[in-house]
Scaffold this active site. Structure first.
Site, PDB file in Angstrom:
ATOM      1  N   ASP A  68       0.874  -1.174   0.000  1.00  0.00           N
ATOM      2  CA  ASP A  68       0.000   0.000   0.000  1.00  0.00           C
ATOM      3  C   ASP A  68       0.906   1.218   0.000  1.00  0.00           C
ATOM      4  O   ASP A  68       1.916   1.245   0.706  1.00  0.00           O
ATOM      5  CB  ASP A  68      -0.936  -0.003   1.207  1.00  0.00           C
ATOM      6  CG  ASP A  68      -2.163   0.867   0.951  1.00  0.00           C
ATOM      7  OD1 ASP A  68      -2.708   0.821  -0.165  1.00  0.00           O
ATOM      8  OD2 ASP A  68      -2.575   1.601   1.862  1.00  0.00           O
ATOM      9  N   PHE A 148       2.536   5.925 -13.545  1.00  0.00           N
ATOM     10  CA  PHE A 148       1.099   6.042 -13.268  1.00  0.00           C
ATOM     11  C   PHE A 148       0.893   6.965 -12.068  1.00  0.00           C
ATOM     12  O   PHE A 148       1.854   7.454 -11.458  1.00  0.00           O
ATOM     13  CB  PHE A 148       0.487   4.651 -13.015  1.00  0.00           C
ATOM     14  CG  PHE A 148       0.962   3.991 -11.752  1.00  0.00           C
ATOM     15  CD1 PHE A 148       2.202   3.368 -11.705  1.00  0.00           C
ATOM     16  CD2 PHE A 148       0.200   4.014 -10.592  1.00  0.00           C
ATOM     17  CE1 PHE A 148       2.664   2.773 -10.537  1.00  0.00           C
ATOM     18  CE2 PHE A 148       0.648   3.413  -9.415  1.00  0.00           C
ATOM     19  CZ  PHE A 148       1.885   2.799  -9.399  1.00  0.00           C
ATOM     20  N   ASP A 151       2.930  10.194 -10.615  1.00  0.00           N
ATOM     21  CA  ASP A 151       4.276  10.251 -11.205  1.00  0.00           C
ATOM     22  C   ASP A 151       4.558  11.539 -11.994  1.00  0.00           C
ATOM     23  O   ASP A 151       5.660  12.070 -11.895  1.00  0.00           O
ATOM     24  CB  ASP A 151       4.527   9.034 -12.113  1.00  0.00           C
ATOM     25  CG  ASP A 151       4.919   7.799 -11.324  1.00  0.00           C
ATOM     26  OD1 ASP A 151       5.236   7.930 -10.124  1.00  0.00           O
ATOM     27  OD2 ASP A 151       4.915   6.700 -11.913  1.00  0.00           O
ATOM     28  N   HIS A 176      10.106   4.549  -3.818  1.00  0.00           N
ATOM     29  CA  HIS A 176       9.516   4.000  -2.593  1.00  0.00           C
ATOM     30  C   HIS A 176       9.247   2.503  -2.716  1.00  0.00           C
ATOM     31  O   HIS A 176       9.660   1.709  -1.894  1.00  0.00           O
ATOM     32  CB  HIS A 176       8.207   4.758  -2.332  1.00  0.00           C
ATOM     33  CG  HIS A 176       7.356   4.916  -3.567  1.00  0.00           C
ATOM     34  ND1 HIS A 176       7.807   5.560  -4.690  1.00  0.00           N
ATOM     35  CD2 HIS A 176       6.119   4.454  -3.887  1.00  0.00           C
ATOM     36  CE1 HIS A 176       6.879   5.514  -5.627  1.00  0.00           C
ATOM     37  NE2 HIS A 176       5.847   4.837  -5.171  1.00  0.00           N
TER      38      HIS A 176
HETATM   39  P1  IMP Z   1      -1.598   1.723  -3.962  1.00  0.00           P
HETATM   40  O1  IMP Z   1      -1.975   1.562  -2.556  1.00  0.00           O
HETATM   41  O2  IMP Z   1      -0.229   1.239  -4.237  1.00  0.00           O
HETATM   42  O3  IMP Z   1      -2.613   1.221  -4.924  1.00  0.00           O
HETATM   43  O4  IMP Z   1      -1.477   3.272  -4.232  1.00  0.00           O
HETATM   44  C1  IMP Z   1      -2.516   4.187  -3.946  1.00  0.00           C
HETATM   45  C2  IMP Z   1      -2.446   5.340  -4.899  1.00  0.00           C
HETATM   46  O5  IMP Z   1      -1.189   6.015  -4.729  1.00  0.00           O
HETATM   47  C3  IMP Z   1      -2.489   4.946  -6.378  1.00  0.00           C
HETATM   48  O6  IMP Z   1      -3.799   4.894  -6.844  1.00  0.00           O
HETATM   49  C4  IMP Z   1      -1.725   6.072  -7.027  1.00  0.00           C
HETATM   50  O7  IMP Z   1      -2.549   7.197  -7.210  1.00  0.00           O
HETATM   51  C5  IMP Z   1      -0.697   6.420  -5.969  1.00  0.00           C
HETATM   52  N1  IMP Z   1       0.573   5.732  -6.228  1.00  0.00           N
HETATM   53  C6  IMP Z   1       0.990   4.553  -5.733  1.00  0.00           C
HETATM   54  N2  IMP Z   1       2.199   4.238  -6.191  1.00  0.00           N
HETATM   55  C7  IMP Z   1       2.560   5.247  -7.005  1.00  0.00           C
HETATM   56  C8  IMP Z   1       3.716   5.484  -7.788  1.00  0.00           C
HETATM   57  O8  IMP Z   1       4.678   4.709  -7.840  1.00  0.00           O
HETATM   58  N3  IMP Z   1       3.711   6.625  -8.488  1.00  0.00           N
HETATM   59  C9  IMP Z   1       2.686   7.519  -8.481  1.00  0.00           C
HETATM   60  N4  IMP Z   1       1.577   7.327  -7.781  1.00  0.00           N
HETATM   61  C10 IMP Z   1       1.518   6.200  -7.029  1.00  0.00           C
END
Ligand code: IMP
Length: 193
Positions: A68, A148, A151, A176
């Site tokens: 997450d 995505f 970014d 990260h």
């Molecule tokens: P998740 O919990 O990894 O699905 O991330 C939650 C939200 O954070 C995603 O829907 C993206 O909007 C954002 N996010 C997560 N990882 C990235 C990344 O590597 N780059 C940019 N946005 C990210």
């Protein structure tokens, strides 16, 4: 080694597979017959990663991990944080999220932000957590088309390009998620020996 990763996001899958290398074969929930949405209803990244991994383990009995991620913006008191996916709308609308972020930072000179990823690994029924952080800043308008989410708005410290202007390999040098995944990989390699 085969391991189930709690994502159907093709970008994430590609990033994580690139960090883990060919020694690991990632399976997705769909590969294992899990087609429903995996619940993530907690108020922390740790809570959500853990909930997703435990859910998937409960459904399949397999070793698995879930991540997450949140974008934590200093001037916004750490928002959107755990609400990063649904910042602007109920869905995963990256364009709307980026627009809202820029609106909320309009006129703000403090642009400091960081991405933070938490991974929960369930291995032989036991849970292990790994964290990865990258510090950087939010720019004024979207730049780049790779990657995505946020970014196109995020420049990591030490660079002059956004994550969306980098190849997957470049992003993985500092991101990260890559940092958290390298900790996960080191742990898995160590216990394999
Ligand atoms: P998740 O919990 O990894 O699905 O991330 C939650 C939200 O954070 C995603 O829907 C993206 O909007 C954002 N996010 C997560 N990882 C990235 C990344 O590597 N780059 C940019 N946005 C990210």
């Amino acid at each position: 080694m085969e391991i189930l990763f709690a994502t159907n996001n093709a970008h994430k899958l590609m990033e994580v597979q690139a960090v883990l290398g060919p020694g690991f074969k990632l399976l997705t929930p769909r590969d294992c017959g899990v087609t429903e949405d995996i619940p993530e209803e907690q108020e922390t990244l740790e809570g959500n990663a853990s909930q997703k991994a435990r859910y998937l383990h409960g459904r399949t009995g397999m070793d698995c991990f879930a991540d997450d991620t949140g974008l934590e913006v200093e001037a916004l008191g750490g928002a959107p944080g755990v609400h990063s996916a649904r910042y602007a709308t109920d869905g995963h609308d990256f364009t709307a999220n980026n627009r809202l972020l820029l609106e909320n930072l309009a006129g703000q000179t403090n642009r400091r932000a960081r991405f933070r990823t938490v991974i929960s690994l369930i291995l032989k029924g036991e849970e292990h957590l790994f964290e990865g952080i990258v510090e950087g800043r939010i720019i004024d308008s979207e730049q780049g088309h790779e990657g995505f989410g946020y970014d196109p708005l995020f420049i990591p410290d030490g660079y002059d390009r956004t994550f969306a202007q980098m190849t997957t390999g470049e992003k993985n040098e500092v991101s990260h998620r890559a940092r958290a995944v390298r900790k996960l990989a080191a742990y898995l390699h160590a216990i394999e020996k």
